[in-house]
Scaffold this active site. Structure first.
Site, PDB file in Angstrom:
ATOM      1  N   THR A  35       0.854  -1.184   0.000  1.00 25.09           N
ATOM      2  CA  THR A  35       0.000   0.000   0.000  1.00 25.09           C
ATOM      3  C   THR A  35       0.891   1.237   0.000  1.00 25.09           C
ATOM      4  OG1 THR A  35      -1.747  -1.157   1.224  1.00 25.09           O
ATOM      5  CG2 THR A  35      -1.830   1.250   1.191  1.00 25.09           C
ATOM      6  N   TYR A  36       0.767   2.040  -1.050  1.00 20.49           N
ATOM      7  CA  TYR A  36       1.575   3.249  -1.179  1.00 20.49           C
ATOM      8  C   TYR A  36       0.777   4.462  -0.704  1.00 20.49           C
ATOM      9  CZ  TYR A  36       4.987   0.627  -3.900  1.00 20.49           C
ATOM     10  OH  TYR A  36       5.941  -0.277  -4.290  1.00 20.49           O
TER      11      TYR A  36
END
Length: 218
Positions: A35-36
Site C-alpha cells: 500500500t503506497y
C-alpha cells in the site's frame, strides 16, 4: 544504504527454467501486498520518492523442494482485501508487515535508490498513524514473488496483478561509489540468463499499475 536494482519484463516460465539451469538457489515464495501513500506536504510522484506498508505471507504449502516439472504451481496475486477476508482480526502469525521509504533514483542506468526499511508489529496501527498525520493511501500493488540467490545477488521472479511478469535482480551496498560495480555485476548475471540489460525498465510497479489503469480508463 543503497539498493542497486534492475528490472526486466520476462516470461516467467522460461526465466524460471533458466534460473534453475544457471544454478540459482530458490529460497522462498511470498505473496505481497504493497500500500503506497501520498504525503500531505509534497507530491511523491514529482519528487520520485515512495512510502509504503508491505504485508507479506508465505505461499501456502510452498516448499523449496516441491516443484512439478521444475515449475511452481501458478497462483494469482491476492489483494489485501482477500487477506482481510481470510483473517479479519489481522492476527495471522505468518504475516509480516514492513514500512519502507525509497528515495529518488540516483543512477541513470538502473533503479538504484536510497532505501530505509523496518518491520512493524501492527500494520493497522501504522496505517492509522499515517492517516492521522495526513498521509493517505494512493494505490495498492499485489504480486506473487519467487526469491532466488545467485552469486551474492537476490533475484525475484514477480507476477504482478494487472501489470505482468518481471525479473528483478538486486543487492545492497553501503556507499554510493560501490553502485557502479554492483550494477555491472547484475548486468553480467542477466546476460548469462539470456536477458538483455538494455531492456530494463526503471518505472516502479506502482507507476506501471497506474499507467495500465489510465489506459483502461481511456
Amino acid at each position: 544504504m543503497y539498493e542497486v536494482e534492475l528490472k526486466i519484463p520476462v516470461d516467467a516460465e522460461t526465466t524460471r527454467s533458466r534460473l534453475r539451469d544457471r544454478g540459482a538457489e530458490r529460497i522462498k515464495t511470498l505473496q505481497q501486498v504493497d500500500t503506497y501513500y501520498d504525503a500531505p506536504d509534497r507530491e511523491f510522484a514529482e519528487t520520485d520518492e515512495a512510502l509504503r506498508i508491505r504485508v507479506e505471507r508465505p505461499v501456502s504449502g510452498d516448499d523449496v523442494d516441491q516443484e512439478e516439472n521444475g515449475r511452481l504451481e501458478e497462483k494469482s496475486a491476492r489483494t489485501d482485501q482477500d487477506w482481510e477476508e481470510d483473517d479479519p482480526n489481522g492476527t495471522d502469525p505468518d504475516e509480516t508487515a514492513r514500512l519502507t521509504y525509497k528515495g529518488p533514483l540516483i543512477d541513470s542506468s538502473s533503479k538504484t535508490r536510497e532505501e530505509h526499511e523496518t518491520v512493524v508489529d501492527d500494520k493497522r496501527e501504522t496505517a492509522a498513524i499515517f492517516e492521522r498525520l495526513g498521509y493517505t493511501p494512493a494505490a495498492t500493488v499485489a504480486k506473487d514473488r519467487e526469491y532466488y540467490a545467485l552469486e551474492g545477488y537476490t533475484l525475484t521472479l514477480d507476477r504482478v496483478a494487472d501489470v505482468g511478469e518481471f525479473l528483478e535482480i538486486e543487492c545492497e551496498v553501503s556507499a554510493e561509489n560501490d553502485v557502479q560495480s554492483a550494477r555491472e555485476g547484475a548486468e553480467e548475471i542477466l546476460g548469462t540468463l539470456g536477458l538483455e540489460p538494455d531492456n530494463q525498465i526503471r518505472t516502479s510497479y506502482l507507476g506501471l499499475l497506474l499507467a495500465a489503469e489510465e489506459l483502461r480508463d481511456q
